[in-house]
Design a protein around this motif. Structure first.
Motif, PDB file in Angstrom:
ATOM      1  N   ASN A 115      -4.047   5.352  -1.876  1.00  0.00           N
ATOM      2  CA  ASN A 115      -5.323   5.637  -2.542  1.00  0.00           C
ATOM      3  C   ASN A 115      -6.466   4.779  -2.013  1.00  0.00           C
ATOM      4  OD1 ASN A 115      -4.360   7.648  -4.362  1.00  0.00           O
ATOM      5  ND2 ASN A 115      -3.519   6.037  -5.677  1.00  0.00           N
ATOM      6  N   GLY A 116      -6.140   3.770  -1.203  1.00  0.00           N
ATOM      7  CA  GLY A 116      -7.165   2.924  -0.621  1.00  0.00           C
ATOM      8  C   GLY A 116      -7.537   1.712  -1.443  1.00  0.00           C
ATOM      9  N   ASN A 117      -6.931   1.562  -2.618  1.00  0.00           N
ATOM     10  CA  ASN A 117      -7.259   0.449  -3.501  1.00  0.00           C
ATOM     11  C   ASN A 117      -6.042  -0.406  -3.851  1.00  0.00           C
ATOM     12  OD1 ASN A 117      -5.861   2.204  -5.122  1.00  0.00           O
ATOM     13  ND2 ASN A 117      -7.438   2.381  -6.710  1.00  0.00           N
ATOM     14  N   GLY A 118      -4.963  -0.234  -3.080  1.00  0.00           N
ATOM     15  CA  GLY A 118      -3.748  -0.979  -3.377  1.00  0.00           C
ATOM     16  C   GLY A 118      -2.787  -0.251  -4.289  1.00  0.00           C
ATOM     17  N   THR A 119      -3.013   1.040  -4.508  1.00  0.00           N
ATOM     18  CA  THR A 119      -2.092   1.881  -5.263  1.00  0.00           C
ATOM     19  C   THR A 119      -1.760   3.114  -4.440  1.00  0.00           C
ATOM     20  OG1 THR A 119      -3.821   3.158  -6.385  1.00  0.00           O
ATOM     21  CG2 THR A 119      -3.093   1.095  -7.437  1.00  0.00           C
ATOM     22  N   PHE A 120      -0.753   3.871  -4.894  1.00  0.00           N
ATOM     23  CA  PHE A 120      -0.302   5.050  -4.160  1.00  0.00           C
ATOM     24  C   PHE A 120      -0.190   6.252  -5.087  1.00  0.00           C
ATOM     25  CE2 PHE A 120       1.355   1.339  -2.011  1.00  0.00           C
ATOM     26  CZ  PHE A 120       1.073   1.602  -0.681  1.00  0.00           C
ATOM     27  N   LEU A 162       3.380   1.282  -7.241  1.00  0.00           N
ATOM     28  CA  LEU A 162       4.074   2.559  -7.418  1.00  0.00           C
ATOM     29  C   LEU A 162       5.498   2.261  -7.865  1.00  0.00           C
ATOM     30  CD1 LEU A 162       3.858   5.694  -7.024  1.00  0.00           C
ATOM     31  CD2 LEU A 162       4.913   5.345  -4.786  1.00  0.00           C
ATOM     32  N   ASN A 163       5.937   2.924  -8.938  1.00  0.00           N
ATOM     33  CA  ASN A 163       7.306   2.701  -9.419  1.00  0.00           C
ATOM     34  C   ASN A 163       8.266   3.661  -8.726  1.00  0.00           C
ATOM     35  OD1 ASN A 163       6.264   4.929 -10.718  1.00  0.00           O
ATOM     36  ND2 ASN A 163       7.271   4.499 -12.673  1.00  0.00           N
ATOM     37  N   LEU A 166       5.334  -3.468  -4.949  1.00  0.00           N
ATOM     38  CA  LEU A 166       4.452  -4.479  -5.501  1.00  0.00           C
ATOM     39  C   LEU A 166       3.466  -4.932  -4.433  1.00  0.00           C
ATOM     40  CD1 LEU A 166       7.149  -6.534  -7.402  1.00  0.00           C
ATOM     41  CD2 LEU A 166       5.497  -4.970  -8.399  1.00  0.00           C
ATOM     42  N   ILE A 167       2.228  -5.150  -4.833  1.00  0.00           N
ATOM     43  CA  ILE A 167       1.190  -5.582  -3.900  1.00  0.00           C
ATOM     44  C   ILE A 167       0.425  -6.761  -4.486  1.00  0.00           C
ATOM     45  CG2 ILE A 167      -1.048  -4.939  -2.884  1.00  0.00           C
ATOM     46  CD1 ILE A 167       0.019  -2.234  -2.253  1.00  0.00           C
ATOM     47  N   SER A 168       0.144  -7.734  -3.637  1.00  0.00           N
ATOM     48  CA  SER A 168      -0.799  -8.800  -3.960  1.00  0.00           C
ATOM     49  C   SER A 168      -1.973  -8.656  -2.997  1.00  0.00           C
ATOM     50  CB  SER A 168      -0.157 -10.183  -3.816  1.00  0.00           C
ATOM     51  OG  SER A 168      -1.118 -11.194  -4.021  1.00  0.00           O
ATOM     52  N   ARG A 169      -3.125  -8.338  -3.549  1.00  0.00           N
ATOM     53  CA  ARG A 169      -4.300  -8.089  -2.715  1.00  0.00           C
ATOM     54  C   ARG A 169      -4.847  -9.404  -2.155  1.00  0.00           C
ATOM     55  NH1 ARG A 169      -4.513  -4.782  -7.150  1.00  0.00           N
ATOM     56  NH2 ARG A 169      -4.818  -2.535  -6.780  1.00  0.00           N
ATOM     57  N   ASP A 213      -2.691  -7.676   3.185  1.00  0.00           N
ATOM     58  CA  ASP A 213      -2.195  -7.867   1.835  1.00  0.00           C
ATOM     59  C   ASP A 213      -0.682  -8.101   1.889  1.00  0.00           C
ATOM     60  OD1 ASP A 213      -4.786  -7.083   0.576  1.00  0.00           O
ATOM     61  OD2 ASP A 213      -4.289  -5.138   1.455  1.00  0.00           O
ATOM     62  N   ILE A 214      -0.114  -8.540   0.781  1.00  0.00           N
ATOM     63  CA  ILE A 214       1.334  -8.703   0.676  1.00  0.00           C
ATOM     64  C   ILE A 214       1.909  -7.460   0.008  1.00  0.00           C
ATOM     65  CG2 ILE A 214       3.209 -10.103  -0.251  1.00  0.00           C
ATOM     66  CD1 ILE A 214       1.213 -12.456  -0.336  1.00  0.00           C
ATOM     67  N   VAL A 215       2.903  -6.850   0.651  1.00  0.00           N
ATOM     68  CA  VAL A 215       3.513  -5.617   0.152  1.00  0.00           C
ATOM     69  C   VAL A 215       5.017  -5.822   0.056  1.00  0.00           C
ATOM     70  CG1 VAL A 215       3.771  -3.136   0.508  1.00  0.00           C
ATOM     71  CG2 VAL A 215       1.720  -4.306   1.351  1.00  0.00           C
ATOM     72  N   GLY A 216       5.590  -5.508  -1.092  1.00  0.00           N
ATOM     73  CA  GLY A 216       7.025  -5.662  -1.255  1.00  0.00           C
ATOM     74  C   GLY A 216       7.669  -4.473  -1.926  1.00  0.00           C
ATOM     75  N   PHE A 217       8.772  -4.015  -1.359  1.00  0.00           N
ATOM     76  CA  PHE A 217       9.604  -2.990  -1.996  1.00  0.00           C
ATOM     77  C   PHE A 217      10.654  -3.759  -2.789  1.00  0.00           C
ATOM     78  CE2 PHE A 217       7.590  -1.036   1.579  1.00  0.00           C
ATOM     79  CZ  PHE A 217       7.427   0.300   1.258  1.00  0.00           C
ATOM     80  N   GLY A 218      10.364  -3.965  -4.063  1.00  0.00           N
ATOM     81  CA  GLY A 218      11.149  -4.883  -4.863  1.00  0.00           C
ATOM     82  C   GLY A 218      12.192  -4.215  -5.727  1.00  0.00           C
ATOM     83  N   GLU A 219      12.403  -4.788  -6.905  1.00  0.00           N
ATOM     84  CA  GLU A 219      13.419  -4.286  -7.821  1.00  0.00           C
ATOM     85  C   GLU A 219      12.934  -3.050  -8.572  1.00  0.00           C
ATOM     86  OE1 GLU A 219      17.371  -4.761  -9.162  1.00  0.00           O
ATOM     87  OE2 GLU A 219      16.250  -5.905  -7.676  1.00  0.00           O
ATOM     88  N   ALA A 220      11.692  -3.070  -9.063  1.00  0.00           N
ATOM     89  CA  ALA A 220      11.189  -1.990  -9.915  1.00  0.00           C
ATOM     90  C   ALA A 220      10.295  -0.999  -9.196  1.00  0.00           C
ATOM     91  CB  ALA A 220      10.415  -2.588 -11.096  1.00  0.00           C
ATOM     92  N   GLY A 221       9.770  -1.370  -8.022  1.00  0.00           N
ATOM     93  CA  GLY A 221       8.863  -0.479  -7.312  1.00  0.00           C
ATOM     94  C   GLY A 221       8.170  -1.213  -6.185  1.00  0.00           C
TER      95      GLY A 221
END
Length: 401
Positions: free
Chosen positions: A200-205, A157-158, A140-143, A130-138
């Protein structure tokens, strides 16, 4: 061995595994297959300084399995989105690359190398990155939905981002398995605490929890400029522990097995500032060098390569110089010559490969933390051939499982 993705090592290698060499040069992407270590092959006419206008100060380029076929593809975060060239399995890649997502890039999303971190990682155990980014607001993931289809970007996650005060020149962030369930969690070295956010295993934390009150700028005086920190399995339980190269030496905090961590202990009075180790001159890392399959310490010092073998419990034996090359006195420089500790032979013990001034060199591990003679692999992919860190990127990576 626990896989860890970090700012310093955004393309992790498998151990055991057989690493190849990959270079994003000025004219495109080049590979040196492990089985053909005397032949440089150009595989993509893109992702380069001249071939596509890619810039290290703007565009992140990575390698990851995006299709689930156990082969690494080329991924680039370009000017207007994410581009991928898939691995065809025969030492070729799709060329030209495909545009898969209009985000995570300089113009599409406002991502900046000096502010934001981008990784490719399998966050849901699907076998696809997946694509994972530590961005401006939190975060971000693109599954990755398969068939080169990526879902719209979602906030996972914010926290751990620029808006929450995280800065690249002060705070380290990692992806690694903290609980032993095979999922990559977030570990962040903040201002005063080390934080963990479980996957959490679904793209969230889950919300971030403070686990250690040390290893940070405000808690212990740890700085990016002087004190490298890593997470790695130091005890063989498939859960990541914390190790830091501090002022007096090597400090660790071992994972309790449930995502919490024990006391911070000074375990080795070497590899630290007091022993003359400097981040601007010396590379320090952790990788398994023996059949114990726990993280040992490798340091590229002034006179060569030094190791301290893990006793199996997160403590270390004496420091020994094992190679009289790859060091500062032999002309190796952090800002010119990438060095990697990776498995080149598939025996599960990490070897050493380095891109020097005029040649690429390797040194094979005997399986016990000692090494054979250094070997010149090829006189290419080096500084003298135009491969500079200002314009090019090089990795030692597993192109094939």
């Amino acid at each position: 061995v626990t896989k860890v993705i970090s700012q310093a090592s955004p393309v992790p290698t498998s151990i055991p595994g057989v690493a190849d060499l990959v270079g994003f040069g000025t004219g495109g992407v080049y590979i040196i297959r492990n089985s053909l270590l005397v032949q440089v092959v150009k595989v993509i006419n893109n992702f380069g300084y001249d071939a596509g206008g890619w810039r290290t100060e703007k565009h992140v380029r990575l390698l990851a399995d995006t299709t689930g076929d156990n082969q690494s593809d080329v991924v680039g975060f370009g000017e207007d989105g994410v581009w991928i060239s898939t691995n065809n399995g025969d030492n070729t890649f799709t060329d030209p690359p495909s545009h898969v997502l209009a985000n995570f890039s300089y113009l599409a999303g406002g991502w900046r190398v000096e502010k934001h971190i981008r990784f490719m990682a399998d966050m849901r155990k699907t076998g696809r990155a997946d694509i994972v980014g530590f961005g401006e607001a939190g975060i971000l993931i693109s599954r990755n939905n398969g068939s080169s289809q990526f879902a719209p970007t979602q906030l996972a996650l914010n926290d751990f981002a620029y808006a929450q005060g995280w800065r690249l020149d002060r705070h380290l962030r990692f992806l690694g398995d903290i609980t032993g369930n095979g999922l990559l969690d977030v570990v962040g070295f903040g201002e005063n605490h080390v934080f963990v956010a479980k996957n959490n295993g679904n793209g969230t934390f889950q919300p971030a929890q403070a686990v250690v009150n040390n290893f940070c700028v405000g808690a212990g005086g740890w700085t990016i400029a002087s004190h490298p920190r890593v997470i790695a399995d130091l005890t063989g339980d498939s859960r990541a522990d914390i190790l830091g190269f501090g002022g007096a030496g090597v400090y660790t905090s071992l994972n309790n097995g449930n995502g919490t961590f024990g006391a911070v202990n000074l375990v080795l009075m070497d590899f630290g500032v007091a022993s003359g180790w400097r981040t601007a001159k010396h590379v320090r890392c952790v990788a398994p060098l023996t059949s114990k399959k726990v993280g040992d310490i490798i340091g590229f010092g002034d006179a060569g390569v030094y190791v301290a073998l893990n006793n199996g419990d997160g403590t270390f034996g004496p420091v020994k110089r094992v190679i009289n090359n790859f060091g500062y006195n032999q002309g190796w420089r952090v800002d010119k010559h990438p060095r990697f500790v990776v498995d080149l032979t598939g025996d599960g013990a990490a070897d050493i490969v380095g891109f020097g001034e005029n040649s690429t060199w390797a040194c094979m591990n005997k399986g016990d933390g000692t090494f054979g003679p250094d070997m010149k692999l090829i006189s290419d992919d080096t500084s003298s051939k135009g491969w500079t860190l200002e314009k090019t990127v090089r990795y030692a990576a597993n192109l094939y499982a």
